[in-house]
Structure formats: C-alpha cells, structure tokens
Design an enzyme around this catalytic site. Structure first.
Site, short mmCIF file in Angstrom:
data_model
loop_
_atom_site.label_atom_id
_atom_site.label_comp_id
_atom_site.label_asym_id
_atom_site.label_seq_id
_atom_site.Cartn_x
_atom_site.Cartn_y
_atom_site.Cartn_z
N CYS A 1 41.80 40.54 36.00
CA CYS A 1 43.11 41.78 36.67
C CYS A 1 43.86 40.74 37.27
CB CYS A 1 41.68 42.13 37.33
SG CYS A 1 42.06 43.63 38.59
N HIS B 1 36.28 44.08 35.53
CA HIS B 1 35.60 43.56 36.97
C HIS B 1 33.72 43.36 36.04
CE1 HIS B 1 38.78 41.95 39.63
NE2 HIS B 1 38.92 43.87 39.78
#
Length: 519
Positions: free
Chosen positions: A337, A430
C-alpha cells in the site's frame, strides 16, 4: 441489559484483547454475541463485506464471535494523518478531516449515531461487548466523550476497568481512574480486571483486598502474561523497533530468513507482516535505523497513513538509501500500500499531504496520483500462480505504468496489480500474505533472491488456524482466570446499586454512596 463496556486505565492496557476474550468465551457457550467500539483511533483497519472500513481490533473481535466484520461494530474510526489532523470515517466511509478542536463540534451528532447503532446490535444479539478508547479518566475530554463514560451513560452500560500491571502502579491506575470520574460515571463501574501479570497471583491478594476496601469494587480476575498472544496488535505502541515480532519457530531448513520492516511514524496495517512472522524460520523485526538493514534478507516497506511524509522520514533517517542499496545488491524488497507507493517513480498528492508531486524511490516504473475518493474493496486474483485475495484501503492510484513492468497480482480480467521488477515487488493489497500457498511461494522467491538456499518454507502453516488458535487462547484465559459469573451478572443486571463514590470526582472528603442497597 445485555451489554458491557470494557474500559482501560491507559492505551494498550489490554481492552481489545480482554474484549475479544470475553467475546470468544460467550460465543463458545452458544450465545449470540457481537463486538462494538463506538470510536476507534487507529491506522490499523480492514474492509468489511458491506464495503466499509473499521478498526482491525473490531474485525478480530468479530472473528472471536464467529461473525464477519461490519461497519456497525465500529461506527466512528479516526485515522491520524499527523499529530494534529485525523480523517474521520463514519459507518465505514470517509466523512472529512478534523483537528482535535474541530472534532468536538461533531461529537453530539456522532453520539446519536453510535448509540442508535449500539441499540440495533443489542436488539439482534444476546450480548454486546463494547470496548472503550484510551482511558475513561481523560477529564479534559469528558464533556464531549462518546467512547467511554459518555457512551456508558447514554446507553446505560455497566463498566469493567482493565489495568496493565506490567507497566507498574496498577493499583494507583485503577483507584485513580475511578476517583477522577464524576459520581454518575462511578456508579456504572462494577469492577476491575488486572492484565499482564507475571508470577504467582497470590502475591497480589493483600493488594486486591485493599483495593476492594478502598473502592467497594472487586477485581474480577487477574489475567496472566501470555507470551503466545501476539497477533493483531491494535495499538501502534505494540510495534517496538528492534523487537522480534511474535514467537518464531525454528527453521525447517538450515537457515533463517531475516525480515526488516521500517517502523514508519504513521505506519498503518503493520499487522500485514504477522503472517510472515507465523512461519517457522522467519524472523521479523521493526527497524528505525539503516544499520539494521545490513543483515536483513528481505525488507518489507509497510503501509502508511501519510505516504509522502513517511517517505521524507525514510530520506531523513538514511533508510531510503539503505533500501535502494539493498535492492541494488539483488536482495528482495516488497512494499505494501503506502510502502508500494513509495517504491514508485513519482507520487502526486494533493489529498493527504497537499505537497503536489514528489519523487518516489524509483524502484518500480509506476507513477501514483492521489484521488479524493478512497478505494475500499476486497479483490481476488492470482499471484505467483496461486489464488489470492486481500483488501484495499488507499487514495493513491497508478496513473502511469511502464510497458515492461509485470504485476505482482493478476486480476480475473487479466489486469496487472502492483509491480514486480527483479527483486522488487509491490502491491496495494493488504492481507496478501495471509494466503498460505502464495506466502510459501513468496518466501521461497525472497530466499532465492537473498541467496538463503538453506531456508525452506513450511508446507503446513495455516495462518487462519494460527489466528483461530489465538482467539481460543483468549477465550481459555477468560474462562480460567476471570470470574465469569460476575461478568454475567454485570451483563444481565448492570453495576450493583449502592457502590461507594470516591472523591474528588464524586465531591466531598469521604466515600459517598451511589444509592440504596448494600456494598
């Protein structure tokens, strides 16, 4: 009654794990139980099946209850982007940014939201286990509180206060917390729990008796320090630099795989690396100095709530150059991310930082631009030839991709996600490492890049089973070490009438009574 608020004397006292343990214990009795946290301040979050975002702790507590996560379990989430500003997420979706002062103006409306949400959960479940935030004795915040005694008063909740004995001074913590509350708040506190005790609990007996004599309230249990509890840390306080994550088992082969994770100032979803730490022979450490990368095999650059600011921190500390040198030597680096965004050539951000365009680390041929709308989704695809799923929480999106850059993940329609170039990889996803088969292939790839030919990825680690085992351990600890009959009485009948009220919070110079009845 059917609901209980678990408050704590401090952040990281153990509210989240005690709440999860109580949820697990009740769920194992066959009760329909749900978790609830009115307001959470955390950059550790997950995407729910209903398309929103909540704190990870409530997702873990939902799993303890046997439920999928829902935005109703955490109606208000504050995500700090700096020391003074936080993004506000209400019922799963972004609802602006606030400072500490401007947020006060929204509290009255938000209290209505959290109480009505809690009322709905109470109507649908046998029990709702609520978790407080920080400490209920933050007297400077009490007037507009919606997470601790403000919620307890509005919803009529009995309160159990958890104290962390590992910090020292637990009796002062518990007594002082109670004494600072006003009379009506004190009347809701039905007892205490002492958490993280090491040694023979008989050593506490005289202190427990004295605390009860002083407050009129019992300690409903002493939970021992449990070395095996380490997954899904709620608080950034848990991510200590240079400490090994978890309790790594010995390697299956002849070599360990050493993983370094820069401990970014605004780190988010640091729990992504816990799936790596669950593997035998994988030692994961958070680091803050470039010297700590010299003996690392794999560098994982984690998520960040402030990508550009944390990228600046990497440069200021020398970690940026160390990460480039690591990859330049052919050693593996992976970004997740915000960490993935830092690995790209250029980041344009008018949303989080407002600084415009900045150079990334230049290790993946991509350019990122931040959008006002936040991406929240739970995608699936394939990576390293294995089916994978995960979740996305980000404002930055790729706006230019090098023609020769491979994706780390391939989406069902064939679109590439993330990037893979030599020994450098990145993804917005994630939870990717929670996919067991992919994780094994990834670790084998990383070990190959690092020349750790003696490392062997275990073929039998199930991260879902590891997490379930942690939840069962929490339930076992609650069942064995807490007075579960007393907890049931609080859930069903509330705090006892007539509890002593302590000065100075309750006024006067001597303990008062909260009403009729006996102690």
């Amino acid at each position: 009654m059917n609901a209980l608020l678990i408050a704590g004397t401090t952040s990281d006292a153990g509210k989240s794990v005690v709440a999860a343990g109580v949820c697990r214990w009740l769920a194992r009795t066959g009760a329909r139980v749900a978790p609830f946290k009115a307001q959470n301040m955390s950059n550790n979050s997950v995407v729910t099946p209903d398309g929103g975002e909540i704190g990870r702790a409530q997702a873990v507590q939902a799993a303890a209850c046997g439920l999928e996560p829902s935005v109703r379990f955490n109606p208000v989430l504050l995500k700090p982007g700096s020391d003074r500003r936080s993004q506000v997420v209400v019922l799963g979706h972004v609802s602006g940014e606030v400072t500490a002062m401007s947020y006060r103006e929204r509290k009255a409306a938000l209290l209505d939201t959290v109480v009505s949400t809690l009322d709905g959960l109470r109507a649908e479940h046998d029990h709702v286990i609520c978790e407080g935030a920080g400490s209920p004795a933050e007297i400077n915040l009490r007037a507009t509180d919606i997470a601790n005694m403000g919620l307890a008063r509005a919803a009529g909740l009995p309160v159990l206060v958890v104290g962390d004995i590992d910090r020292g001074g637990v009796f002062a913590q518990l007594f002082g917390t109670l004494a600072l509350l006003d009379a009506a708040d004190q009347a809701l506190v039905g007892g205490f729990v002492i958490n993280k005790f090491r040694g023979d609990p008989a050593l506490l007996d005289s202190g427990l008796d004295r605390l009860r004599a002083l407050t009129g309230r019992p300690v409903h249990g002493v939970l021992p320090w449990a070395e095996d509890l380490w997954l899904d840390a709620e608080d950034s306080l848990s991510y200590v630099a240079d400490g090994v994550v978890g309790r790594p088992a010995p390697p299956r082969g002849s070599q360990w795989l050493r993983v370094a994770v820069p401990r970014l100032p605004r780190i988010s979803n640091a729990t992504d690396v816990e799936a790596l730490a669950a593997e035998p022979g994988v030692a994961v450490r958070f680091v803050t100095e470039p010297s700590r990368l010299t003996d690392a095999d794999l560098v994982v650059l984690p998520g960040s709530k402030s990508t550009v600011a944390d990228l600046g921190w990497l440069h200021d500390t020398g970690l940026a150059d160390a990460i480039r040198a690591h990859a330049g030597a052919g050693l593996p680096v992976v970004g997740i991310c915000g960490g993935f965004q830092m690995l790209t050539r250029r980041i344009t951000d008018q949303v989080e930082s407002g600084v415009g365009a900045v150079d990334g680390l230049g290790m993946l041929d991509l350019e990122i631009e931040f959008e006002e709308a936040k991406t929240l989704r739970r995608p699936s695809g394939t990576a390293f030839g294995e089916p994978v799923d995960g979740y996305e929480i980000h404002h930055g999106v790729p706006v230019r991709r090098g023609d020769d850059l491979a994706g780390l993940v391939r989406l069902p329609g064939g679109t590439a996600e993330g990037g893979l170039s030599g020994s450098v990889a990145g993804t917005h996803w994630h939870g990717l490492f929670e996919n067991d088969a992919f994780r094994r292939r990834f670790l084998t790839w990383a070990a190959g890049c690092a020349g750790r030919d003696g490392f062997v990825a275990a073929g039998d680690t199930s991260f879902a089973e590891v997490r379930a085992g942690q939840l069962d351990l929490l339930g076992d600890l609650v069942e064995k070490h807490l007075d579960t009959d007393a907890i049931r009485r609080l859930l069903e009948g509330g705090a006892p009438a007539g509890l002593p009220l302590l000065p100075p919070g309750a006024g006067g110079r001597a303990a008062l009574r909260s009403g009729g009845g006996s102690e």
